[in-house]
Design a protein around this motif. Structure first.
Motif, mmCIF file in Angstrom:
data_model
loop_
_atom_site.group_PDB
_atom_site.id
_atom_site.type_symbol
_atom_site.label_atom_id
_atom_site.label_comp_id
_atom_site.label_asym_id
_atom_site.label_seq_id
_atom_site.Cartn_x
_atom_site.Cartn_y
_atom_site.Cartn_z
ATOM 1 N N ARG A 56 22.676 -0.317 0.673
ATOM 2 C CA ARG A 56 22.871 0.336 -0.630
ATOM 3 C C ARG A 56 22.174 -0.398 -1.766
ATOM 4 N NH1 ARG A 56 27.021 4.168 -1.295
ATOM 5 N NH2 ARG A 56 27.277 5.282 0.678
ATOM 6 N N PHE A 57 22.056 -1.734 -1.665
ATOM 7 C CA PHE A 57 21.510 -2.514 -2.772
ATOM 8 C C PHE A 57 20.027 -2.823 -2.608
ATOM 9 C CE2 PHE A 57 26.047 -3.345 -2.949
ATOM 10 C CZ PHE A 57 26.300 -3.165 -4.304
ATOM 11 N N ASN A 58 19.530 -2.798 -1.389
ATOM 12 C CA ASN A 58 18.106 -3.069 -1.143
ATOM 13 C C ASN A 58 17.647 -2.082 -0.067
ATOM 14 O OD1 ASN A 58 15.557 -4.135 -1.055
ATOM 15 N ND2 ASN A 58 16.145 -6.059 -0.076
ATOM 16 N N THR A 59 17.451 -0.846 -0.483
ATOM 17 C CA THR A 59 17.244 0.248 0.456
ATOM 18 C C THR A 59 15.816 0.286 0.974
ATOM 19 O OG1 THR A 59 18.904 1.529 -0.754
ATOM 20 C CG2 THR A 59 17.510 2.719 0.781
ATOM 21 N N ARG A 60 15.693 0.325 2.299
ATOM 22 C CA ARG A 60 14.393 0.566 2.935
ATOM 23 C C ARG A 60 14.274 2.022 3.373
ATOM 24 N NH1 ARG A 60 9.734 -1.315 3.489
ATOM 25 N NH2 ARG A 60 9.662 -1.036 5.747
ATOM 26 N N LYS A 61 15.397 2.611 3.752
ATOM 27 C CA LYS A 61 15.396 4.004 4.208
ATOM 28 C C LYS A 61 16.747 4.619 3.886
ATOM 29 C CE LYS A 61 14.611 6.901 8.317
ATOM 30 N NZ LYS A 61 13.554 7.699 7.674
ATOM 31 N N GLY A 62 16.712 5.788 3.269
ATOM 32 C CA GLY A 62 17.966 6.460 2.966
ATOM 33 C C GLY A 62 17.760 7.620 2.025
ATOM 34 N N TYR A 63 18.863 8.306 1.739
ATOM 35 C CA TYR A 63 18.777 9.434 0.807
ATOM 36 C C TYR A 63 20.134 9.674 0.170
ATOM 37 C CZ TYR A 63 21.035 12.286 4.437
ATOM 38 O OH TYR A 63 21.913 12.777 5.361
ATOM 39 N N ASN A 64 20.112 10.380 -0.961
ATOM 40 C CA ASN A 64 21.313 10.781 -1.677
ATOM 41 C C ASN A 64 21.132 12.217 -2.135
ATOM 42 O OD1 ASN A 64 22.290 11.183 -4.740
ATOM 43 N ND2 ASN A 64 23.861 10.076 -3.606
ATOM 44 N N ILE A 65 22.170 13.004 -1.990
ATOM 45 C CA ILE A 65 22.127 14.378 -2.479
ATOM 46 C C ILE A 65 23.433 14.676 -3.196
ATOM 47 C CG2 ILE A 65 22.987 15.370 -0.316
ATOM 48 C CD1 ILE A 65 21.047 17.748 -0.893
ATOM 49 N N ASP A 66 23.337 15.389 -4.327
ATOM 50 C CA ASP A 66 24.503 15.654 -5.160
ATOM 51 C C ASP A 66 24.436 17.106 -5.632
ATOM 52 O OD1 ASP A 66 26.684 13.983 -6.975
ATOM 53 O OD2 ASP A 66 25.903 15.755 -7.998
ATOM 54 N N PRO A 126 10.308 4.222 4.310
ATOM 55 C CA PRO A 126 9.415 3.075 4.520
ATOM 56 C C PRO A 126 8.031 3.547 4.947
ATOM 57 C CG PRO A 126 10.857 3.358 6.422
ATOM 58 C CD PRO A 126 11.273 4.389 5.416
ATOM 59 N N MET A 127 7.020 2.817 4.499
ATOM 60 C CA MET A 127 5.645 3.061 4.926
ATOM 61 C C MET A 127 5.048 1.712 5.341
ATOM 62 S SD MET A 127 4.169 5.886 2.227
ATOM 63 C CE MET A 127 3.990 4.658 0.932
ATOM 64 N N GLY A 128 5.359 1.304 6.558
ATOM 65 C CA GLY A 128 4.960 -0.022 6.990
ATOM 66 C C GLY A 128 5.973 -1.055 6.552
ATOM 67 N N GLU A 129 5.612 -2.310 6.663
ATOM 68 C CA GLU A 129 6.538 -3.403 6.364
ATOM 69 C C GLU A 129 6.762 -3.594 4.871
ATOM 70 O OE1 GLU A 129 5.835 -7.129 8.173
ATOM 71 O OE2 GLU A 129 5.672 -6.347 10.203
ATOM 72 N N LEU A 181 7.564 11.109 -7.939
ATOM 73 C CA LEU A 181 7.060 10.422 -6.756
ATOM 74 C C LEU A 181 6.648 9.016 -7.155
ATOM 75 C CD1 LEU A 181 4.854 13.015 -4.819
ATOM 76 C CD2 LEU A 181 6.994 11.983 -4.048
ATOM 77 N N GLU A 182 7.037 8.057 -6.316
ATOM 78 C CA GLU A 182 6.748 6.657 -6.629
ATOM 79 C C GLU A 182 6.492 5.905 -5.340
ATOM 80 O OE1 GLU A 182 9.469 2.934 -8.156
ATOM 81 O OE2 GLU A 182 9.482 4.756 -9.390
ATOM 82 N N THR A 183 5.551 4.995 -5.383
ATOM 83 C CA THR A 183 5.342 4.105 -4.243
ATOM 84 C C THR A 183 5.340 2.677 -4.762
ATOM 85 O OG1 THR A 183 3.916 3.574 -2.360
ATOM 86 C CG2 THR A 183 2.820 4.220 -4.403
ATOM 87 N N ASP A 184 5.948 1.781 -3.983
ATOM 88 C CA ASP A 184 5.949 0.380 -4.401
ATOM 89 C C ASP A 184 5.555 -0.514 -3.233
ATOM 90 O OD1 ASP A 184 8.261 0.004 -2.844
ATOM 91 O OD2 ASP A 184 9.604 0.230 -4.546
ATOM 92 N N TYR A 185 5.082 -1.698 -3.590
ATOM 93 C CA TYR A 185 4.546 -2.658 -2.621
ATOM 94 C C TYR A 185 5.201 -4.007 -2.861
ATOM 95 C CZ TYR A 185 1.280 -5.955 -0.454
ATOM 96 O OH TYR A 185 0.729 -6.963 0.296
ATOM 97 N N MET A 186 5.736 -4.607 -1.810
ATOM 98 C CA MET A 186 6.372 -5.923 -1.918
ATOM 99 C C MET A 186 5.297 -6.999 -1.795
ATOM 100 S SD MET A 186 9.636 -7.471 0.176
ATOM 101 C CE MET A 186 8.792 -7.443 1.763
ATOM 102 N N PHE A 187 4.930 -7.596 -2.934
ATOM 103 C CA PHE A 187 3.867 -8.604 -2.929
ATOM 104 C C PHE A 187 4.399 -10.014 -2.707
ATOM 105 C CE2 PHE A 187 5.273 -8.158 -7.307
ATOM 106 C CZ PHE A 187 5.292 -9.450 -7.800
ATOM 107 N N GLY A 246 19.976 -0.979 -11.457
ATOM 108 C CA GLY A 246 20.831 -0.183 -10.588
ATOM 109 C C GLY A 246 20.167 0.114 -9.268
ATOM 110 N N PRO A 247 20.944 0.567 -8.266
ATOM 111 C CA PRO A 247 20.397 0.821 -6.933
ATOM 112 C C PRO A 247 19.424 1.989 -6.941
ATOM 113 C CG PRO A 247 22.666 1.576 -7.083
ATOM 114 C CD PRO A 247 22.396 0.824 -8.339
ATOM 115 N N ASP A 248 18.586 2.054 -5.892
ATOM 116 C CA ASP A 248 17.586 3.115 -5.790
ATOM 117 C C ASP A 248 18.217 4.461 -5.446
ATOM 118 O OD1 ASP A 248 15.241 1.511 -6.270
ATOM 119 O OD2 ASP A 248 15.530 0.646 -4.285
ATOM 120 N N LEU A 249 19.381 4.467 -4.815
ATOM 121 C CA LEU A 249 20.045 5.723 -4.454
ATOM 122 C C LEU A 249 21.363 5.880 -5.212
ATOM 123 C CD1 LEU A 249 19.504 5.755 -0.584
ATOM 124 C CD2 LEU A 249 18.207 6.977 -2.316
#
Length: 586
Positions: free
Chosen positions: A413-423, A451-454, A517-523, A583-586
């Motif tokens: 919930r706090f560091n999401t790699r894969k998931g979804y929320n619907i309301d 996730p898109m790769g590591e 739409l957003e993409t992020d990269y862990m540098f 706040g969390p991503d979801l």
């Protein structure tokens, strides 16, 4: 003569010096000799086990100071290699060993291994006796074990099955279970083996009594958390489940649920539930900042248990530069307190942004229930809202029934790699039922992280809304739709987008449509760079324009959750905007 004698002494000292240096060099070479091991001819898995068995391996990369011990350990190696291969079913290997000292003075111990023919299981006889003979958990273990006729012999599979049988027995209350027979019989001549296991489970232990320690809430409430009762078989999974549920109740700081083995008698055992209560009151205070709200301050008090029936009370005040809230609630556990509660709530809201100027008083009832993976919230609120548009102030009273459904699935919930929320939500009001205006409002929103790769992630979200009313002009400001801000279309101020009045003021719309739409990269660990595009608007006519923005940002996975800093630029309008959120991503 005197000169000759002096020369002779000097010559002697030189000779002795050379002898000492040579002796020292030889001793240094001997002491600096190291041992290397070489194992060839088998797979990495077998080679690793061979190395673990070899006593001579303890000298690897060590200075060799005792050659006789080295040779002694080397002589033991061939038998140790044979023993190391037996757990994997190789009982007739061929081993060629050699120990040599290299020109450098180092030692090399080499072992050329041919594992030979692997032993096959000629017969497997696994029997479960006693009450556990029909237990699905035992039957599944026997059915799924790799120990099957015709399979290669592996001692780890044999030991693993025995360990699993004992674990299931312990978890499911077979406290008298024993192995009456367990052996592997190997025929080296035919490279075949027989496995024989007889596991006598005995009777399954039943629960004689469930005891609760002293608690600030009643035993009647505690028993509504149970998923078992007296007379049921012991199941450790259910005991752990009860422990987790009682901790999640927020009544207790520590919970232990244990069978009292020293009181086991005639197949019956009591269960002790030991409870350490949390303090009755929790006081909270916090400060924060967001570009939508400005500086924020929150103060709150939570009364975890008002009485022995487990009722809870909460009151808090949230202050910011844009909006102030004073809320209170009184909640009562339902029939299943794990997933069911109902109560009363009240709210005062004073909002004064560039778009909205309103005050709302609300009081009502609420019922929260977990239905499968969905959280369902039903409520009925009596709301009075005073709001101002273009110096005209209106005052509306509404009785609003609401239904809200929310589902969140995430790996973290706090560091999401894969998931979804619907309301999904629906709200209504009718002039026939105490309301000054009739309306129907529908909302649907969702977020997703993929996730898109590591190191890459794709984040998407959407917000949809629709409102129909007998007189939209009389719909309170807080029920209308707006766009723009940190969690909407970035690049625009908070609630900056929407239909405008003749005087140019944003007055909110009947419809909402926002997507991102957003993409992020862990540098680096806990740090990400992001690029994004947002689009949307609030409107009364579907022909109204959609606002679009793009931007870049940085994210820090802080101990309290993700912190985001974004720089967004509208495509069709001038300027840019910085957004700061937590706040969390979801």
């Amino acid at each position: 003569m005197e000169i000759f004698t002096i020369q002779s002494n000097r010559f002697s000292r030189r000779v002795r010096g050379l002898l000492y240096a040579g002796l020292l060099l030889g001793m240094t070479q001997a002491w600096s000799a190291e041992l290397s091991l070489q194992i060839e001819g088998v797979s990495d898995e077998l080679a690793s086990n061979v190395k673990a068995y070899l006593s001579i391996g303890s000298l690897e990369s060590q200075l060799i100071t005792n050659e006789s011990r080295l040779r002694y350990l080397h002589r033991q190696a061939e038998e140790e290699v044979r023993q190391s291969l037996q757990p994997f079913g190789y009982y007739n290997p061929t081993v060629i060993s050699a120990l040599e000292q290299l020109p450098s003075g180092d030692w090399l111990a080499s072992y050329q291994v041919d594992a030979g023919v692997r032993t096959q299981l000629e017969r497997v006889d696994i029997q479960i006796t006693g009450e556990g003979a029909t237990d699905p958990s035992f039957l599944a273990l026997v059915e799924n074990t790799p120990l099957q006729t015709g399979a290669p012999l592996r001692h780890p599979d044999y030991e693993d099955l025995k360990g699993r049988l004992q674990s299931v027995a312990s978890e499911r209350g077979y406290y008298r279970a024993v192995f009456e027979r367990s052996r592997i019989v190997v025929d080296r001549l035919t490279n075949s083996a027989v496995v024989e296991i007889t596991y006598a489970t005995g009777p399954r232990t039943r629960i004689s009594e469930i005891r609760f320690s002293d608690s600030p809430v009643s035993e009647d409430l505690l028993r509504r958390y149970l998923r078992f009762t007296e007379g049921d078989p012991v199941n450790v999974a259910r005991l752990i489940d009860l422990q987790g549920a009682l901790i999640d109740s927020n009544y207790f700081a520590e919970v232990q649920v244990l069978p009292l083995l020293d009181e086991l008698e005639a197949g019956q055992i009591p269960i002790q539930v030991s409870l350490t209560p949390r303090p009755r009151n929790l006081y909270e205070a916090g400060i924060g900042f967001g570009t939508d709200t400005g500086a924020r301050l929150q103060l709150g008090i939570e009364r975890r248990y008002v009485n022995s029936r487990g009722h809870k009370m909460d009151a808090r005040i949230r202050l910011s530069q844009v909006r102030n809230d004073l809320t209170g609630s009184y909640m009562i556990p339902g029939e299943d307190p794990r997933y069911d509660q109902y109560g009363l709530r009240s709210r005062y809201t004073d909002e004064n942004s560039d778009t909205i100027e309103s005050r709302t008083y609300a009081v009502g009832g609420i019922w929260q229930k977990q239905v499968g993976d969905w959280e369902r919230v039903l409520s009925l609120d009596l709301e009075q809202e005073q709001y101002t548009f273009d110096q005209e102030t209106l005052d509306q009273l509404l009785l609003i029934p609401r239904a809200q459904f929310n589902k969140t699935v995430a790996d973290d919930r706090f560091n999401t790699r894969k998931g979804y929320n619907i309301d999904f939500g629906v709200a209504a009001a009718s002039e026939a039922l105490l309301s000054d205006v009739s309306l129907l409002q529908l909302t649907l929103s969702g977020k997703r992280v993929d996730p898109m790769g590591e190191k890459w992630r794709l984040l998407s979200r959407f917000d949809l809304g629709a409102l129909t009313s007998s007189s939209f002009e009389r719909v309170p400001a807080s029920l209308r739709f707006y766009a723009g801000g940190d969690n909407s279309v970035r690049g625009y101020d908070y609630q900056e987008l929407g239909p405008v009045s003749d005087q140019g003021s944003v007055v909110g719309g009947q419809y909402l449509m926002v997507g991102s739409l957003e993409t992020d990269y862990m540098f680096r660990p806990d740090w990400r760079l992001a690029v994004f595009a947002d689009a949307g608007n609030a409107f009364n006519d579907f022909n109204d324009s959609i606002k679009t923005s793009v931007g870049v940002g940085v994210r820090w996975q802080s101990p309290v959750g993700p912190i985001r800093l974004d720089l967004a630029k509208p495509i069709s309008d001038s300027g840019f905007r910085i957004h700061f959120t937590l706040g969390p991503d979801l």
